[in-house]
Design a protein around this motif. Structure first.
Motif, mmCIF file in Angstrom:
data_model
loop_
_atom_site.group_PDB
_atom_site.id
_atom_site.type_symbol
_atom_site.label_atom_id
_atom_site.label_comp_id
_atom_site.label_asym_id
_atom_site.label_seq_id
_atom_site.Cartn_x
_atom_site.Cartn_y
_atom_site.Cartn_z
ATOM 1 N N SER A 35 0.838 -1.199 0.000
ATOM 2 C CA SER A 35 0.000 0.000 0.000
ATOM 3 C C SER A 35 0.875 1.251 0.000
ATOM 4 C CB SER A 35 -0.926 -0.011 1.219
ATOM 5 O OG SER A 35 -1.697 1.158 1.266
ATOM 6 N N ARG A 36 1.949 1.234 0.794
ATOM 7 C CA ARG A 36 2.908 2.352 0.810
ATOM 8 C C ARG A 36 3.444 2.618 -0.587
ATOM 9 N NH1 ARG A 36 5.774 0.211 5.332
ATOM 10 N NH2 ARG A 36 7.431 -0.434 3.935
ATOM 11 N N LYS A 37 3.811 1.549 -1.252
ATOM 12 C CA LYS A 37 4.371 1.658 -2.604
ATOM 13 C C LYS A 37 3.333 2.211 -3.578
ATOM 14 C CE LYS A 37 6.626 -1.267 -6.085
ATOM 15 N NZ LYS A 37 7.623 -0.370 -6.529
ATOM 16 N N GLN A 38 2.117 1.709 -3.520
ATOM 17 C CA GLN A 38 1.066 2.160 -4.435
ATOM 18 C C GLN A 38 0.711 3.630 -4.208
ATOM 19 O OE1 GLN A 38 -1.873 -0.812 -3.511
ATOM 20 N NE2 GLN A 38 -1.173 -2.190 -5.129
ATOM 21 N N ILE A 39 0.585 4.010 -2.949
ATOM 22 C CA ILE A 39 0.292 5.419 -2.631
ATOM 23 C C ILE A 39 1.422 6.304 -3.152
ATOM 24 C CG2 ILE A 39 0.091 7.107 -0.751
ATOM 25 C CD1 ILE A 39 -1.344 4.857 0.859
ATOM 26 N N GLY A 40 2.658 5.889 -2.913
ATOM 27 C CA GLY A 40 3.808 6.654 -3.377
ATOM 28 C C GLY A 40 3.840 6.798 -4.888
ATOM 29 N N GLU A 41 3.530 5.727 -5.602
ATOM 30 C CA GLU A 41 3.530 5.787 -7.068
ATOM 31 C C GLU A 41 2.441 6.724 -7.578
ATOM 32 O OE1 GLU A 41 3.242 1.691 -8.264
ATOM 33 O OE2 GLU A 41 5.356 1.299 -7.809
ATOM 34 N N ARG A 42 1.238 6.637 -6.985
ATOM 35 C CA ARG A 42 0.164 7.562 -7.385
ATOM 36 C C ARG A 42 0.578 9.009 -7.105
ATOM 37 N NH1 ARG A 42 -3.218 3.434 -5.413
ATOM 38 N NH2 ARG A 42 -3.329 4.421 -3.363
ATOM 39 N N ALA A 43 1.203 9.227 -5.953
ATOM 40 C CA ALA A 43 1.639 10.574 -5.583
ATOM 41 C C ALA A 43 2.654 11.100 -6.592
ATOM 42 C CB ALA A 43 2.222 10.563 -4.178
ATOM 43 N N ARG A 44 3.625 10.284 -6.935
ATOM 44 C CA ARG A 44 4.651 10.706 -7.897
ATOM 45 C C ARG A 44 4.030 11.043 -9.250
ATOM 46 N NH1 ARG A 44 9.691 11.292 -9.414
ATOM 47 N NH2 ARG A 44 10.507 10.368 -11.311
ATOM 48 N N ASN A 45 3.142 10.196 -9.717
ATOM 49 C CA ASN A 45 2.481 10.450 -10.997
ATOM 50 C C ASN A 45 1.693 11.762 -10.969
ATOM 51 O OD1 ASN A 45 3.484 8.165 -12.265
ATOM 52 N ND2 ASN A 45 1.767 6.897 -11.607
ATOM 53 N N LYS A 46 1.055 12.042 -9.848
ATOM 54 C CA LYS A 46 0.300 13.290 -9.726
ATOM 55 C C LYS A 46 1.235 14.492 -9.810
ATOM 56 C CE LYS A 46 -3.362 15.362 -7.002
ATOM 57 N NZ LYS A 46 -4.312 15.089 -5.922
ATOM 58 N N VAL A 47 2.356 14.422 -9.134
ATOM 59 C CA VAL A 47 3.309 15.531 -9.173
ATOM 60 C C VAL A 47 3.844 15.718 -10.593
ATOM 61 C CG1 VAL A 47 5.604 16.281 -8.406
ATOM 62 C CG2 VAL A 47 3.944 15.458 -6.751
ATOM 63 N N ILE A 48 4.166 14.629 -11.247
ATOM 64 C CA ILE A 48 4.679 14.716 -12.619
ATOM 65 C C ILE A 48 3.642 15.365 -13.537
ATOM 66 C CG2 ILE A 48 5.288 13.335 -14.659
ATOM 67 C CD1 ILE A 48 6.714 11.401 -12.650
ATOM 68 N N GLN A 49 2.385 14.957 -13.390
ATOM 69 C CA GLN A 49 1.333 15.471 -14.259
ATOM 70 C C GLN A 49 0.935 16.906 -13.929
ATOM 71 O OE1 GLN A 49 -1.843 12.622 -13.865
ATOM 72 N NE2 GLN A 49 -0.705 11.009 -14.898
ATOM 73 N N GLN A 50 0.892 17.246 -12.646
ATOM 74 C CA GLN A 50 0.324 18.531 -12.258
ATOM 75 C C GLN A 50 1.338 19.569 -11.800
ATOM 76 O OE1 GLN A 50 -2.898 18.070 -9.489
ATOM 77 N NE2 GLN A 50 -3.924 16.553 -10.746
ATOM 78 N N PHE A 51 2.518 19.149 -11.386
ATOM 79 C CA PHE A 51 3.447 20.099 -10.779
ATOM 80 C C PHE A 51 4.838 20.069 -11.397
ATOM 81 C CE2 PHE A 51 0.236 19.147 -7.573
ATOM 82 C CZ PHE A 51 -0.201 20.425 -7.259
ATOM 83 N N SER A 52 4.962 19.585 -12.627
ATOM 84 C CA SER A 52 6.275 19.618 -13.254
ATOM 85 C C SER A 52 6.689 21.075 -13.442
ATOM 86 C CB SER A 52 6.242 18.897 -14.609
ATOM 87 O OG SER A 52 5.482 19.664 -15.542
ATOM 88 N N ILE A 53 7.969 21.312 -13.474
ATOM 89 C CA ILE A 53 8.471 22.682 -13.637
ATOM 90 C C ILE A 53 7.961 23.278 -14.939
ATOM 91 C CG2 ILE A 53 10.569 24.055 -14.025
ATOM 92 C CD1 ILE A 53 11.943 22.218 -11.968
ATOM 93 N N ASP A 54 7.974 22.480 -15.991
ATOM 94 C CA ASP A 54 7.502 22.961 -17.290
ATOM 95 C C ASP A 54 6.045 23.403 -17.220
ATOM 96 O OD1 ASP A 54 7.781 23.331 -20.210
ATOM 97 O OD2 ASP A 54 6.344 21.667 -20.297
ATOM 98 N N ARG A 55 5.207 22.575 -16.620
ATOM 99 C CA ARG A 55 3.776 22.912 -16.536
ATOM 100 C C ARG A 55 3.545 24.152 -15.666
ATOM 101 N NH1 ARG A 55 -1.175 21.568 -13.835
ATOM 102 N NH2 ARG A 55 -2.843 21.615 -15.371
#
Length: 171
Positions: free
Chosen positions: A133-153
């Motif tokens: 569960s820790r791993k899954q939550i972490g992966e979802r969190a990372r994907n969200k940051v990449i999609q919504q908070f990348s420096i480019d975006r």
């Protein structure tokens, strides 16, 4: 005081009983309450579980060593520590301050809606007992940051908002 460190020490008392010798906590950074925190940790016989780093220049090395990150503040805006932890695929347990609820929505972390230390500790125990569960939550969190908070975006959005960029490519 608004950072919630004293409350976190109360939470640690419960975690010590549940997690025992596997409990390891790191306070990254420094501040005016350090002596008080160390005194409280000694009083509750928790000092052996906690490391204080002081100010560091290599916080990324700490993120890579953590299993999860806690933010038990009473007041925040957009907490960088939450976004940084998410970027490192770490599950975050945080109080619903600032935009934490939005950041951790869709199972990207655990929002602590309680102010009772035993119940807050239960969130950490839940993560500790469930590495998958820790791993899954972490992966979802990372994907969200990449999609919504990348420096480019973020730069494109800011450029649009400040009128430096026009058109669909700016958002």
């Amino acid at each position: 005081e608004q950072k919630g460190h004293l409350y976190f020490i109360q939470v640690l008392s419960y975690l010590q009983n549940e997690i025992k010798d596997q409990l390891k906590v790191v306070f990254v950074g420094d501040g005016p309450l350090r002596e008080l925190l160390e005194s409280e940790l000694n009083k509750h016989k928790l000092r052996n579980y906690v490391t204080f780093t002081g100010v560091v220049n290599d916080v990324e090395n700490y993120y890579m060593a953590f299993d999860c990150v806690a933010l038990l503040s009473n007041r925040e805006g957009m907490p960088n520590v939450v976004i940084e932890a998410m970027a490192f695929a770490l599950p975050v347990i945080a109080n619903p301050v600032g935009n934490v609820s939005e950041l951790l929505a869709n199972h990207c972390g655990l929002v602590n809606y309680d102010n009772e230390p035993g119940k807050t500790a239960g969130l950490f125990v839940e993560l500790w007992k469930n590495p998958m569960s820790r791993k899954q939550i972490g992966e979802r969190a990372r994907n969200k940051v990449i999609q919504q908070f990348s420096i480019d975006r973020v730069l494109r959005i800011l450029s649009y908002e400040y009128g430096f960029c026009q058109g669909a490519g700016c958002r």
